[in-house]
Structure formats: structure tokens, C-alpha cells
Design a protein around this motif. Sequence first.
Motif, short mmCIF file in Angstrom:
data_model
loop_
_atom_site.label_atom_id
_atom_site.label_comp_id
_atom_site.label_asym_id
_atom_site.label_seq_id
_atom_site.Cartn_x
_atom_site.Cartn_y
_atom_site.Cartn_z
N ASN A 182 1.04 -1.19 -0.13
CA ASN A 182 -0.08 0.04 -0.04
C ASN A 182 0.85 1.22 -0.13
OD1 ASN A 182 -1.95 1.84 0.26
ND2 ASN A 182 -2.73 1.12 2.18
N LEU A 183 0.95 1.98 -0.91
CA LEU A 183 1.72 3.27 -1.22
C LEU A 183 0.75 4.50 -1.25
CD1 LEU A 183 3.74 2.03 -4.25
CD2 LEU A 183 4.61 2.06 -1.84
N GLN A 184 -0.23 4.24 -0.91
CA GLN A 184 -1.21 5.75 -0.60
C GLN A 184 -0.55 6.41 0.52
OE1 GLN A 184 -5.13 4.40 -0.05
NE2 GLN A 184 -5.61 4.26 -2.12
N SER A 185 -0.61 7.81 0.25
CA SER A 185 -0.17 8.84 1.26
C SER A 185 -0.89 10.13 0.95
CB SER A 185 1.25 9.05 1.22
OG SER A 185 1.70 9.43 -0.17
N PRO A 186 -0.89 11.00 1.96
CA PRO A 186 -1.63 12.41 1.86
C PRO A 186 -0.63 13.24 1.10
CG PRO A 186 -0.79 11.99 4.04
CD PRO A 186 -0.65 10.66 3.43
N PRO A 187 -1.00 14.25 0.45
CA PRO A 187 -0.20 15.29 -0.20
C PRO A 187 0.79 15.86 0.76
CG PRO A 187 -2.34 15.88 -0.73
CD PRO A 187 -2.67 15.03 0.24
N LYS A 188 1.94 16.02 0.04
CA LYS A 188 3.17 16.55 0.67
C LYS A 188 3.97 17.26 -0.28
CE LYS A 188 7.11 15.61 3.73
NZ LYS A 188 8.15 14.67 4.22
N PHE A 189 4.51 18.60 0.08
CA PHE A 189 5.38 19.44 -0.83
C PHE A 189 6.85 19.30 -0.69
CE2 PHE A 189 1.49 22.17 -1.08
CZ PHE A 189 1.65 22.64 -2.49
N LEU A 190 7.37 18.54 -1.74
CA LEU A 190 8.80 18.18 -1.67
C LEU A 190 9.58 19.57 -1.77
CD1 LEU A 190 8.76 14.92 -3.82
CD2 LEU A 190 8.68 15.07 -1.26
N VAL A 191 9.36 20.43 -2.87
CA VAL A 191 9.98 21.59 -3.08
C VAL A 191 8.74 22.59 -2.94
CG1 VAL A 191 11.15 22.98 -4.78
CG2 VAL A 191 11.59 20.43 -4.64
N PRO A 192 9.13 23.57 -2.07
CA PRO A 192 7.92 24.59 -1.83
C PRO A 192 8.21 25.79 -2.83
CG PRO A 192 9.51 24.80 -0.17
CD PRO A 192 9.87 23.62 -0.71
N LEU A 193 7.47 26.79 -2.76
CA LEU A 193 7.43 27.91 -3.65
C LEU A 193 8.38 28.77 -3.08
CD1 LEU A 193 3.61 28.80 -4.55
CD2 LEU A 193 5.40 27.89 -6.14
N LYS A 194 9.24 29.52 -4.02
CA LYS A 194 10.42 30.50 -3.62
C LYS A 194 9.77 31.92 -3.81
CE LYS A 194 14.13 27.19 -4.90
NZ LYS A 194 15.22 27.11 -5.33
#
Length: 1104
Positions: free
Chosen positions: A993-1005
Motif C-alpha cells: 500500500n503506497l497511498q499517502s496524503p499530499p506533501k510538498f517536496l519543493v515549496p514555492l520560492k
Amino acid sequence: MPCTHLCLNADLSGFKRRSKVPGVMITQYIEHLPEGKNTPDFTRKPIPLTIQEGKLAIFKAIVTGDPEPKVTWSRAKGEMNDPQKYQNKYNPTTGEHTLEIPQVSGEEADTYKCYATNEFGKAVCTVVLNVIEGKNIFEDAGLREVKKQGEIDEKVWEILLSADKKDYERICMEYGITDFRGMLKKLGEMKREREEEQARFIKQLSNLKHIEVKAEDLAQFELDLELNDPNSRIFLYKDGVMIPYSREGNTEMKHSLRQVGKKYIFSIKNLHSEDAGLYQVDVEGVNIFSTDFKIPPVEFLVKIEEVKATEREDALFECVISQPLPHIYWIGKNIPLEAGEKYDITVSENMLIHRLLVKDCMPVDQGIYAAVAGITSCNAWLIVEGEMLIVCPITHIKSQELATFCLPVTVKSGQNASFKVTFVGREPMKIQWYKDDEELSNDVNVKLEKSPGHSRLLLSKLQRKDSGEIKVKIKNEFSTTEAYSKVIVLDKPTPPQGPLEILESSAHCIEIKWRVPKDDGGAPVTNYNLERQQVGRNTWKKIGNVPGNPPVYRDTDVDHGKRYCYRIRAITSQGISEIMETEDVILITYPGPPATPKVVSAFKDCINLSWAAPTTTGGTNVLGYNVEKRKKGSNLWSQVNPEGELIQDVVAGVQYEFRVSAVNVSGAGEPSTPTDFVSARDPKKPPGKVVDLKVTDSSYKTLTLSWNKPVEEKGMNDEAKGYFIEIRLAENPEWHRCNTNPITMTTYTVKGLRSMAMYWVRVIPMNEGGEGEPRELNNYILAMPPPVRPRFTDIKLKNFCVVRAGNSTRININFEASPWPEVTWLKDGLPVPKHITITNYEGTSQLLIPSAEHADSGIYSIIVKNLVGQETLSVEIRVADEPKPPGPVELEENVPYTVTLSWAPSPDEKRDDRLHYMVSKRDSDKMTWNTVGDHIFNNRFTVCNILPGRKYKFRVYAKNDMGMSDPAESPPWEISAKKEKFILNLPESKECNLQSPPKFLVPLKLHSAPEGYECFMTCAVRGDPAPHVTWYHNNISLNTNANYYITNTCGVCSMLILRVCPNDMGEYKVIAENPLGRAESSTMLNVRGIRFFLDIRFLSDNLK
């Protein structure tokens, strides 16, 4: 006590003054000349010369003086001892002294001085010789090489480069050029090269007009030229020889140049048959234009005769010439005539009879008409007679108006002047205004007004140079009336003229004189304003005004020994001139040191000295000299000739040194450099012969000698102090001395020998007693290096070389040998073919194959042979090309698990004994090609380890020294194999099971963009299932806004604003949502160019 005898000889420098001829300095030895005698002077001094390398340079001078002066020459950077190179001649008929330098080169380019000397003084002037280096395109007729058949002379190329395209065919026919297409191809290449060279010095070249005879004794050619540098030098050549020419205003020289704007007009006057040839114009050594001047050998068999014609009738002139010419020149009243409405010019079919028809003759057509063919001409009158004489009013100016007009008009610089004349006469009348004989026309500062009965000339913004004579010319068909006036433009004077003449210079006074201004501006000079500066200081002292006549000033407020500089301005009623700053003026100072004294002779009780006067006398005459002596080992100088005392004695056997100082009115100057120590003893005996004279080294140009000192014999020979070396050619009885001053070393190198010439050599010792007996070598010497057996010096030279067919190849072989060897090249033991070029230089030989063929393969041998021996070196050259592929490949199985390949040979196998084959294979398992055999010199090969169940393919390549051919590919080969049943057991897989909630790896600059530019924002988000991404600007969704380009590729979310404006400034937010959660990232956009305030709280929260 015996007295000391001292003999003194000194050369006084005399008085210096300038000649009337500019650039000539005269030195007068005595103050008062005897009656009827005078110092030398130049009536014609040599002129500077710029000449092509290899030509004859000639300087000419004419001198006067009583007694007759002796003329000598010198140069600044070298000696002139070679009488063959520098030839002094005198022509008693013309009184010309000439210096001829044949075959000039860059080494002779120098500043030369010409001296004229007699017993009362000497005159000297300088002249510069410039040599243009580079080979002349026109060789002397005796030195021209015989050209190959079909080769075009360099002169013809120069003519073609400056000719019009329409003249190409005529020039080719004239010079026998048959390969018209080849000529055009090479001419195009030469034009491109010439244009690249010309681009360095000229901006534009156009309107080239070839040389033509313009008048009875004048030929001209012209061109429009714009130079990159207006100061660039322009040279004129005739048949490759530089010829001098005059600029505008000089009418004395045969060749002249007149420039009108961008147009350059070259003229040749006083035409003779010798003026025919190729004329070239160069700018800084680059040819820009060539024109061929041909003077046909033609004469008038029947000259034109006087023609009388009635008014309104036609008049015909006719002449017959000795050689056919397509056209001749017709001149009417000194104006060249052309065919048109007024004149009809025709020629007969045989081009011998030429006619000029003057149509509708009027009285104005009456005058002298001339026919010009080549450089010969004939002329005759045309007389126009009317049927009845009509008396009409002639033109004239009223006497009262004429008196007013003739009064000079005086104006100041920058003002206007006008002239008005009223006249009567029958129309039509032609009114012309002239200034200094040049016709005026409407211009910026010239305006002409003409109306019936009067005319007016208005000159505006006049300058001093505009002063001159004004003439008005009024003409109708019955008479001509002229009236003269003057315009005088007043202005401030020009600066006074130099050079400064020093009338008096003493310890406390300077009296100077200068020349009046070249132009006083129209008003006399009333005063001169003077300033003075002491050299070394920055301030100028104002002296004040002095009377204008004479231009002399006596300065008594000066210090002894100081140097001064003066500024002089001329003052008139119209203003003050610019400054004339003089050169440094020095008061009388102490004289300089004389030259080092020379010991003339020495005895046990007397030593005789002589010396040359000092170069600087301190501004006055030298009154005498102080002579001092000093014993060797002592520091005390004692005066030899003290005033009021007897001359002291010299002690026999003691060594002394002497020095001399000059004395003038200021006192004694610096002493000279002391002499060498000299012993007070009787003269020495000449030395004996040198011992063991031999040659230690030699070359084609030099010879090195060594010897031992002569043996001293008491009472017979004394010690040698120096040596002279003399040589002579075996066929010449006269000895030539190699060194002008004796040398002290016992070795010497003679230079400048002729290669392989035979020389006799001798050495002459000398001392104070004179020259001893010479010692000669027992045999003559050959000017050549010591004998050396030929030896090759290329240690790393390869003995095998492969050349691709069609390419060129060079083989350079370096060797050393003496004397110069005979070099022979062989190919396979036979002479090399004619298409192979052999070039030999000193110490090297080159073999060149321009385009290699297979027949050029072989062993090339070079044989170097001289009197000492010979040496041979061989190099193998193989000419090859990439081989052609072999024939079809056949497969055969003779042994299990092997396959034998056979193929047809490559077509190149027969002519290339180094050709071989390479075999590669590929199986269905690896699918890569592997080499299984190489350097195969037959047409079969067996491949082992053939596995069943796999498919094989084979390729065969032909290889040689140049590379590898395309492959010959075999058909597929396969050995069948039995397949066994194979069971595959797969392991059980576990679900992940690879399901996961959203997560920002690279945020806005944070972003800051200039107004009007694009802005690109990006971030990266991860989540499973893939989240839905929404962009917001100030909490307003942008996903449906067409002004923003939004993308989402594999979690990389980006937004592009094409053109940023102030409304785009603010907060941007990205929200990512899926069923498992929600994430957001925000930033701020700053638009540069507008003021904004950043929410510090938001920035700190966002950074957390």
C-alpha cells in the motif's frame, strides 16, 4: 736644468652660421676672411629620395667656394668604405657632385651628410634615403626569366586589374592571351586579394580614367580616391621605378598631382617617346591603379591647313597620318573637342585620314584648331567671314562707375564686401566675375546678382586669405570689357618667424633677433610683446612691449650659465598674434672638454701631443688650453704650461698621462679624458714577424686566423702593440686591409668573403715604432668550411610512409656536408619521374609528389656526394586507398561445431601485397560483433566453438595501410538443438500500500520580476492518489484564468506569467488535495519598478 719641449696641435671649431639655402650649416674657421676668398656653400643641396629596393640611388649637389671646396659624404649608422657600393663622382661640365648607390637595399636606408670643405670653413647638409623593401614586379630586361608558353606577364596582370570588363577582350588579343576563361578565373582571385590589401588604406576607389593625351603637350589620368588616413603616402611608378612628382602649384616638374576633393589628377608634361610605359599609383606600398601609356610612332603626312568659312557655313579640317589610328584628339582654342551637335569627327576605313567638321560657323568659332596624334600635333586657323559688316554698340562701363569700382574695398575679418558695376552694350551679354583669375560662381559665401545693365558681387564672412584681385568681365559678340578692383581683408598678424638669431651672448647679456610675421594682417607691426622663462622653471616673466622695427631685443637681466626661452607676439592695430616660442638660448658658459689627447711622438726628454677642439665652446671663441700631466702612481696633477713659470722637465723612463682643458672668457672648462700612460723614452723599433700563423676555422663567408706574438730581439725588434690583417684575391695583386684600427688580440675573423674564392692572407704587427714585416700563409685559402663527409642529421626519420591516393606528400631530408654536395634522388634505383619536384637548399633537400598515384609507390633513395665521400638514405613510400570489399561469403561445416568461411578476393588484392582480411561474427544470444580472425592473407577461415541452437552471421573485411573496406556479409548459420521442458516456479507476491496524503517536496520560492518581463513559479508535490492542485492569487483561484499558463507534470507544478504588471504583485498560493489530506505552499511576488511593502509576519510564518 733642461727645459721640457711640448708640441700642441688643436683644431678650433670656428663660427657657425646658416646658409641662404635652407638646411645648410656653415662653419667659418677664421673671423676675417681674406679679400676675394669665401667659405664653402651649397647652391643646390641633395634632395631626400624614396626608391624601390634594388634600384640605383643618386644624390646630387652643387657647391661654391674659393678655394674650390672638397666634397665628401658620410652616413649616420655605418661606414662608407666600399668604393663599389658608394661611388663619389664629379662632373666638371655641370659642376655636380654625385653619390651613387647601386642595388640599394634596406641596409642603405639612412640619414646621409654631404660636406664641402676648404681651408676657410666647411658647409654641411643632411639628406634622407628611404628604401621600399620588396621585389619589384618588373625585372630588368636582362634579368627576366624565360616564361613558359602560355604564361601571362606580370605587367599584363597589372593592366587587367585596373581595366574595364569591356576592355578584357582587346587586352587579351593585344598580348596574345588565348585561355580567356582561365584568365578570368585567376583575375578574380587576384582582384579579391588586391581589394583586401587596399582595404587597409582606402575607403573607396572609383571613376578610374586611363591615361589620355589632353592637349598638345599634356597627358593625364585620374581617379576618385578616399583614404582611411589623409596623411597616407602616395607613390607614382613608371615601369616599376619610383618617379618624383610635384603637388599643386609647382609647375617646374614633369610629373604633377592635383587634388580636387576626392578626385586625384596625375599629369605628364613635355611629352616624349620615353614617357610611354606602365604607370602605377601606390598608397603605402599597395597598388591601387595601373594604366598603360602607349605613344604610337606616328607622323602627319598631310597637316591641317587654314580654313576660311562664311558665317553660318560649315568648315572642314582634314589630315593624313603615317600609321592607322582609330581616333586622334582635336583641340579648338585650347579646349578638347568631342563629337556632337557642333562638331562632327570622322575617320576613314583605313584609319589614316581624320576629319573635323565645324558646323554652322559663327564669329566666336574663329581661332586656332589643332590635331594631336600620339605626341605630335599640327594646327591651323579657322577664319569666319561675314557677308556684311554690322556695326553694333560694344560693351563698356561708364567712366564714373569704373573709377568707383576700381577703388580697393577694405573690410575686417568676418565682415562682408560687395562690388557693383553698371554697363551698357548690346544683348546678349555674358558677365563673369573672377577672384585671382579664378571664375566665381554662386556658393555659400559667394552670391552673384545679374540684371540688365548692372551686376553685383557679394562676398560674405571674408577671411584674411580671401584678400586678392577682383575682376569683372563683360562680353558680347562684338567686344569684351574688363575692370579690376581689390578686396583687402584685415586680421591679426601671424606669429613672428624663427629661427632665432643670437646677435650677442656674453656672461651678462643676450641680444636676440627674429623674423617679422609672414603676414602682418594688412597693418604694420607696431610692437612685439615678450615673455621669458628660465629653463627648468614653470613660470614666465613678462618683459613687456618692444618697438616693432627692428625685431631685436637685448636682455641684460640674465644669470651666467643659465638657459632661457622666449615667447614673442606681434602687435598691430588689428590685434595680437599667436605665440612664437623660441628654442633654448644659453649664455656663454665654460667650454666643454676637448677630445682625448693623442701622443704624436715620445722621446726621453720630450713628448708631443695633439688633440681636437671641444664640441661646445660655451658660446664664444676658445682663447687657449691648459695642459696637465701626472706621473703613474701619483694623484697630483701639475700644469705643464703655468703662467709666469718655466716648463718643467720630464724624467727619462718615467710614465706620464696628460689631460687638456679649454679656456674662454668665462675661464677653464672641464678637462679631457686622460691619455694612456706613455713613457718618456726614445722611439721603439718596429716588431718582427708573427709566429705560427694558421687558420683555425672557415666558412663560405668567414675565415678565422690565430698567431703568436713576434719574438723580441734587443736592438732589432721591440714588442708588438697591435696587428693589421690583410687579404687579397688570388687573381688580384692589391692587398685589402680588413681592420682600420690595430687589434691587440692574436686571433681575428675575416668576414664578407666570396664563397669558394681563393684568398692570400697576411698579418702585419705594429707598435709605436711603426709596422713590422708581414707574415703570409704558405698557401692560399678557399672560402669554405672544413671538409665534412656527408651525414644525415634526421635521427627520427621514418623509413616507411603511407600516402592516400590523390594527396600530396613531402619528404624533407636534412644533412651536413662540406663542400656543397651533389644531391641525387632515385626511385627503385632509377631517376625520379618528371612530375615529382626536387628542391635543394643549404643543408636540406625536399621531394614533393603533388598528387600521389599508385604508380608512385616504391623505394626512394637520396644520394649526397661530395669530394670527401657519399651517403645514401632510403624511404619507402606506399600509395594506397581504402580497399574494396571482398566478394560473396560462403559457409561450410566440415567438422562438427565449426564453420568454414570462404570468399572471393578483393579487387585490390593483386596490386597491394599488404592487403589482408578480418572476420567478425555475431550470434543471436549476444547480438554484438566480435573479431574472430585478423591478418588473414588467404580467402578461407574456420571459426570454432559454434553452439547449437544459436543463429550466427559473419562479416569479412578487406584491410590495408589506409583502413578497412565495407563488409561482405554471410547468410545466417544455425545448428538445430533439442529443447527440454522447462518449468518456472514463481514466488507469491505480497500487496504493498503506497497511498499517502499530499506533501510538498519543493515549496514555492520568493520571486522578484521586472515590470514587462515574464515570471515562472514552480514547486513539487507528492501524494497517492495523485492530488488535485489549485493556484490562488490573493485567495482568488487562477486555474480558469487564461492569463496564466499552469501545468502539472508528474507532481511538478508550474505557472508562467508572460508579462508581469503591477496588478500581479501579491501573495500566490498552491493547494494540493486528495482523499487522504491537504497541503499548501505560498510565496510573494515583487514587481520591480513600483513601491510595495512586505508583510513581515507572513514572511516569518512562511519561512517556518
